[in-house]
Design a protein around this motif. Structure first.
Motif, PDB file in Angstrom:
ATOM      1  N   ILE A 220       1.621 -12.607   4.590  1.00  0.00           N
ATOM      2  CA  ILE A 220       2.798 -11.750   2.806  1.00  0.00           C
ATOM      3  C   ILE A 220       2.917 -11.196   2.721  1.00  0.00           C
ATOM      4  CG2 ILE A 220       1.970 -13.090   0.666  1.00  0.00           C
ATOM      5  CD1 ILE A 220       0.077 -14.479   1.309  1.00  0.00           C
ATOM      6  N   VAL A 221       2.196 -10.258   2.889  1.00  0.00           N
ATOM      7  CA  VAL A 221       2.677  -8.973   2.309  1.00  0.00           C
ATOM      8  C   VAL A 221       3.551  -8.324   3.444  1.00  0.00           C
ATOM      9  CG1 VAL A 221       2.025  -6.250   2.986  1.00  0.00           C
ATOM     10  CG2 VAL A 221       0.204  -7.712   1.684  1.00  0.00           C
ATOM     11  N   ASP A 222       3.796  -8.985   4.690  1.00  0.00           N
ATOM     12  CA  ASP A 222       5.203  -8.544   5.824  1.00  0.00           C
ATOM     13  C   ASP A 222       6.101  -8.729   4.948  1.00  0.00           C
ATOM     14  OD1 ASP A 222       3.235  -6.816   7.590  1.00  0.00           O
ATOM     15  OD2 ASP A 222       3.163  -8.952   8.731  1.00  0.00           O
ATOM     16  N   SER A 223       5.733 -10.185   4.451  1.00  0.00           N
ATOM     17  CA  SER A 223       8.004 -10.932   3.526  1.00  0.00           C
ATOM     18  C   SER A 223       7.686 -10.198   2.286  1.00  0.00           C
ATOM     19  CB  SER A 223       7.054 -12.106   3.510  1.00  0.00           C
ATOM     20  OG  SER A 223       6.618 -12.595   2.031  1.00  0.00           O
ATOM     21  N   LEU A 224       7.186  -9.292   1.891  1.00  0.00           N
ATOM     22  CA  LEU A 224       7.720  -8.078   0.641  1.00  0.00           C
ATOM     23  C   LEU A 224       7.984  -6.961   1.083  1.00  0.00           C
ATOM     24  CD1 LEU A 224       4.608  -9.845  -0.765  1.00  0.00           C
ATOM     25  CD2 LEU A 224       6.576 -10.176  -2.438  1.00  0.00           C
ATOM     26  N   PRO A 225       9.712  -6.750  -0.381  1.00  0.00           N
ATOM     27  CA  PRO A 225       9.726  -5.982   0.270  1.00  0.00           C
ATOM     28  C   PRO A 225       8.337  -4.560  -0.212  1.00  0.00           C
ATOM     29  CG  PRO A 225      10.290  -6.768  -2.654  1.00  0.00           C
ATOM     30  CD  PRO A 225      10.065  -7.569  -1.200  1.00  0.00           C
ATOM     31  N   ALA A 226       9.370  -3.442   0.690  1.00  0.00           N
ATOM     32  CA  ALA A 226       7.797  -1.745   0.457  1.00  0.00           C
ATOM     33  C   ALA A 226       6.560  -2.431   0.543  1.00  0.00           C
ATOM     34  CB  ALA A 226       8.139  -1.454  -1.123  1.00  0.00           C
ATOM     35  N   ALA A 227       7.168  -3.032   1.341  1.00  0.00           N
ATOM     36  CA  ALA A 227       5.110  -3.579   1.987  1.00  0.00           C
ATOM     37  C   ALA A 227       4.466  -3.002   2.392  1.00  0.00           C
ATOM     38  CB  ALA A 227       5.294  -4.815   2.871  1.00  0.00           C
ATOM     39  N   ALA A 228       4.589  -1.643   2.905  1.00  0.00           N
ATOM     40  CA  ALA A 228       3.655  -0.786   3.141  1.00  0.00           C
ATOM     41  C   ALA A 228       2.797   0.371   1.959  1.00  0.00           C
ATOM     42  CB  ALA A 228       4.601   0.819   3.410  1.00  0.00           C
ATOM     43  N   GLN A 229       3.100  -0.473   0.684  1.00  0.00           N
ATOM     44  CA  GLN A 229       2.655  -0.186  -0.643  1.00  0.00           C
ATOM     45  C   GLN A 229       0.909  -1.334  -0.726  1.00  0.00           C
ATOM     46  OE1 GLN A 229       4.558   1.242  -3.934  1.00  0.00           O
ATOM     47  NE2 GLN A 229       2.701   0.947  -5.008  1.00  0.00           N
ATOM     48  N   LEU A 230       1.363  -1.965   0.073  1.00  0.00           N
ATOM     49  CA  LEU A 230       0.236  -3.252  -0.201  1.00  0.00           C
ATOM     50  C   LEU A 230      -0.853  -3.371   1.008  1.00  0.00           C
ATOM     51  CD1 LEU A 230       2.406  -5.811  -1.518  1.00  0.00           C
ATOM     52  CD2 LEU A 230       1.667  -4.570  -3.179  1.00  0.00           C
TER      53      LEU A 230
END
Length: 242
Positions: A220-230
């Motif tokens: 899920i995190v990998d699919s989101l923009p700016a994932a490094a913050q999550l």
């Protein structure tokens, strides 16, 4: 000389011992408070926002009854989204805000390091993917690719085949913990465990079943923009007990 298969088993055992010995030597540094610094909240990809209406109070039960009745329930059926939101609101909505605090510290039912509460709960329901915005008392429908949602649900159901309810993912925003603490990561993981327990008790309060899953939600995190913050920190199934 040992037979080939026995020798292989012996080598596996030695490798396992070496692995755990090395793991035991891995040092996790204690978190250290920092001066509150500037930060930027994660910007979730929201399609639409629905303000939450009046909160439906749970049935009148004693805490001891809820505490002793709670069980991980593996056979789950679909529950109305209104009931799922009731559970999330009970567990997540702030009861108190610290006045003038730049990091928006608050008091909620779950324990949280520094009262930061950096974890969002994403609800994967039949109608879509939602995030409970506890700060604003609103339900946000997220813009998530259908294949990401389908793959995540498929993975959850592989872990818990008898669950036909909804699934949740716990996603932490690193921004505030990172400016409040050096070596903050262990605190976020502790928050995740505390929040899962609180969600389980909230589900029991409303008569719903709940079962944590042994997966995190990295997809899920990998699919989101700016994932490094999550940071994906947990998952669970929730629904009507079978």
């Amino acid at each position: 000389m040992l037979p080939t298969k026995l020798a292989a088993y012996a080598e596996d055992a030695r490798n396992t011992i070496r692995y755990w010995r090395n793991s035991a030597l891995t040092r996790i540094e204690d978190p250290q408070p920092l001066e509150d610094g500037p930060f930027q909240d994660y910007c979730w990809p929201v399609l639409r926002t629905t303000p939450l209406g009046p909160h439906r109070a749970p049935p009148d039960r004693t805490f001891l009854d809820i505490f002793e009745s709670r069980r991980s329930t593996r056979e789950l059926g679909p529950a109305p989204i209104e009931s799922l939101v009731d559970v999330l609101r009970l567990a997540l909505v702030p009861r108190f805000w610290r006045d003038g605090d730049t990091l928006r510290r608050s008091r909620r039912p779950a324990l949280s390091a520094g009262a930061l509460h950096p974890i969002s709960v994403l609800l994967f329901a039949d109608a879509g993917v939602y995030r409970l915005n506890a700060d604003e008392s609103a339900l946000e429908e997220l813009n998530m690719k259908p294949e990401v949602r389908a793959n995540w649900l498929h993975k959850c159901k592989r872990v818990l085949p008898s669950a036909d309810g909804a699934f949740i993912a716990l996603i932490a925003d690193r921004a505030r913990p990172a400016v409040a603490y050096e070596n903050y990561e262990s605190l976020v993981w502790r928050d995740s465990g505390a929040l899962l327990q609180t969600l389980a008790l909230a589900a029991e309060t409303y008569g719903l079943g709940f079962c944590p899953l042994g997966i995190l939600g990295n997809e899920i995190v990998d699919s989101l923009p700016a994932a490094a913050q999550l940071l994906a920190v947990g998952a669970a199934a929730i629904g009507l007990p079978g």
